[in-house]
Design an enzyme around this catalytic site. Sequence first.
Site, PDB file in Angstrom:
ATOM      1  N   LYS A  96      -7.656  25.179  -0.051  1.00  9.40           N
ATOM      2  CA  LYS A  96      -7.880  24.191  -0.876  1.00  9.40           C
ATOM      3  C   LYS A  96      -9.460  24.050  -0.761  1.00  9.40           C
ATOM      4  O   LYS A  96     -10.072  24.449   0.120  1.00  9.40           O
ATOM      5  CB  LYS A  96      -7.330  22.809  -0.733  1.00  9.40           C
ATOM      6  N   TYR A  99       1.389  21.386  -9.411  1.00 13.33           N
ATOM      7  CA  TYR A  99       1.696  19.961  -8.713  1.00 13.33           C
ATOM      8  C   TYR A  99       2.703  19.408  -9.702  1.00 13.33           C
ATOM      9  O   TYR A  99       2.854  18.120  -9.357  1.00 13.33           O
ATOM     10  CB  TYR A  99       0.638  19.228  -8.382  1.00 13.33           C
ATOM     11  N   ARG A 118       4.431  27.046   7.144  1.00 17.90           N
ATOM     12  CA  ARG A 118       4.696  25.592   6.894  1.00 17.90           C
ATOM     13  C   ARG A 118       4.362  25.078   8.366  1.00 17.90           C
ATOM     14  O   ARG A 118       3.593  23.930   8.376  1.00 17.90           O
ATOM     15  CB  ARG A 118       5.805  25.082   6.509  1.00 17.90           C
ATOM     16  N   ARG A 162      -3.845  21.960   9.851  1.00 22.22           N
ATOM     17  CA  ARG A 162      -4.125  20.477   9.610  1.00 22.22           C
ATOM     18  C   ARG A 162      -4.451  19.666  10.848  1.00 22.22           C
ATOM     19  O   ARG A 162      -5.318  18.555  10.898  1.00 22.22           O
ATOM     20  CB  ARG A 162      -3.063  19.833   8.895  1.00 22.22           C
ATOM     21  N   ASN A 206      -6.526  18.030   3.127  1.00 22.64           N
ATOM     22  CA  ASN A 206      -5.751  18.540   4.097  1.00 22.64           C
ATOM     23  C   ASN A 206      -5.753  20.009   4.059  1.00 22.64           C
ATOM     24  O   ASN A 206      -4.864  20.855   4.833  1.00 22.64           O
ATOM     25  CB  ASN A 206      -4.202  17.964   4.456  1.00 22.64           C
ATOM     26  N   HIS A 242      -2.626  24.749   1.237  1.00 22.77           N
ATOM     27  CA  HIS A 242      -1.186  24.577   0.578  1.00 22.77           C
ATOM     28  C   HIS A 242      -0.455  25.803   1.057  1.00 22.77           C
ATOM     29  O   HIS A 242      -0.816  27.000   1.190  1.00 22.77           O
ATOM     30  CB  HIS A 242      -1.356  24.360  -1.077  1.00 22.77           C
ATOM     31  N   GLU A 291       5.759  29.998  -7.703  1.00 21.62           N
ATOM     32  CA  GLU A 291       4.349  29.425  -7.370  1.00 21.62           C
ATOM     33  C   GLU A 291       3.632  30.849  -7.587  1.00 21.62           C
ATOM     34  O   GLU A 291       2.352  30.963  -8.268  1.00 21.62           O
ATOM     35  CB  GLU A 291       3.959  28.778  -6.114  1.00 21.62           C
TER      36      GLU A 291
HETATM   37  P1  IDP Z   1       2.494  19.378   1.270  1.00 24.27           P
HETATM   38  O1  IDP Z   1       1.212  20.081   0.737  1.00 24.27           O
HETATM   39  O2  IDP Z   1       2.583  19.251   2.583  1.00 24.27           O
HETATM   40  O3  IDP Z   1       3.601  20.249   0.495  1.00 24.27           O
HETATM   41  P2  IDP Z   1       3.148  17.451  -0.641  1.00 24.27           P
HETATM   42  O4  IDP Z   1       4.209  16.217  -0.494  1.00 24.27           O
HETATM   43  O5  IDP Z   1       3.880  18.650  -1.445  1.00 24.27           O
HETATM   44  O6  IDP Z   1       2.635  18.051   0.507  1.00 24.27           O
HETATM   45  O7  IDP Z   1       1.979  16.789  -1.687  1.00 24.27           O
HETATM   46  C1  IDP Z   1       1.235  17.939  -2.130  1.00 24.27           C
HETATM   47  C2  IDP Z   1      -0.390  17.290  -1.681  1.00 24.27           C
HETATM   48  O8  IDP Z   1      -0.814  15.989  -2.394  1.00 24.27           O
HETATM   49  C3  IDP Z   1      -0.633  17.181  -0.221  1.00 24.27           C
HETATM   50  O9  IDP Z   1      -0.752  18.189   0.280  1.00 24.27           O
HETATM   51  C4  IDP Z   1      -1.836  16.158  -0.203  1.00 24.27           C
HETATM   52  O10 IDP Z   1      -2.816  16.894  -0.520  1.00 24.27           O
HETATM   53  C5  IDP Z   1      -1.355  15.320  -1.612  1.00 24.27           C
HETATM   54  N1  IDP Z   1      -0.641  14.115  -1.064  1.00 24.27           N
HETATM   55  C6  IDP Z   1       0.628  14.097  -0.655  1.00 24.27           C
HETATM   56  N2  IDP Z   1       0.995  12.719  -0.523  1.00 24.27           N
HETATM   57  C7  IDP Z   1      -0.172  12.061  -0.511  1.00 24.27           C
HETATM   58  C8  IDP Z   1      -0.579  10.614  -0.545  1.00 24.27           C
HETATM   59  O11 IDP Z   1       0.348   9.847  -0.178  1.00 24.27           O
HETATM   60  N3  IDP Z   1      -1.874  10.170  -0.887  1.00 24.27           N
HETATM   61  C9  IDP Z   1      -2.461  11.235  -1.119  1.00 24.27           C
HETATM   62  N4  IDP Z   1      -2.277  12.393  -1.561  1.00 24.27           N
HETATM   63  C10 IDP Z   1      -1.192  12.885  -1.167  1.00 24.27           C
HETATM   64 MG    MG Z   2       4.236  20.707  -1.342  1.00 21.37          MG
END
Ligand code: IDP
Ligand code: MG
Length: 149
Positions: free
Chosen positions: A9, A49, A85, A102, A112, A115, A126
């Site tokens: 990212k 997303y 993951r 992370r 973070n 992805h 994807e």
């Molecule tokens: P992942 O990246 O670990 O798969 P997801 O739940 O798919 O996590 O969420 C996608 C992205 O959205 C996360 O990597 C993060 O950058 C952002 N995100 C997820 N939850 C939150 C939140 O509660 N607040 C702000 N950003 C969030």
């Molecule tokens: Mg995700």
Amino acid sequence: MERSFIMIKPDGVQRGLSGEIIKRLEQKGFTIVAMKMMEVSRELAEKHYDVHRDKSFFNNLVEFITSAPVIAMVWEGEGVVAAARKLIGATDPLNAEPGTIRGDYGISIGRNLIHASDAVETAQREIALWFEDSELISWETALQNWIYE
Ligand code: IDP
Ligand code: MG
């Protein structure tokens, strides 16, 4: 062979962590099938997303992903989706284990770093979204028999 879509990212690129992130996946034994640095359009970010469209953080997330270049990649190897993951760690970096990307380099959930596809079917969707078929390079490392039994 299994494939995953993995993206460094904007924060990972800006912080100079691209090499470190790639190194970890490479040293695990996975191989790169495709890689491109790119600026992400709003349309692509929203499609990527889409599952989060109704979440409160959706707009910020799309704004962030489109704010500066990313490195989009496809990685290949046995079990690469689940393994990537694990290497990446929990979504919230403060909950991610030390030793994960992370966990070692992040603090905020919205910064973070990386992805990775969360399931094999997600990876297929994807990869098709981010890459043309002609951009995917099928090759076999000469180390195959030293990495796989
Ligand atoms: P992942 O990246 O670990 O798969 P997801 O739940 O798919 O996590 O969420 C996608 C992205 O959205 C996360 O990597 C993060 O950058 C952002 N995100 C997820 N939850 C939150 C939140 O509660 N607040 C702000 N950003 C969030
Ligand atoms: Mg995700």
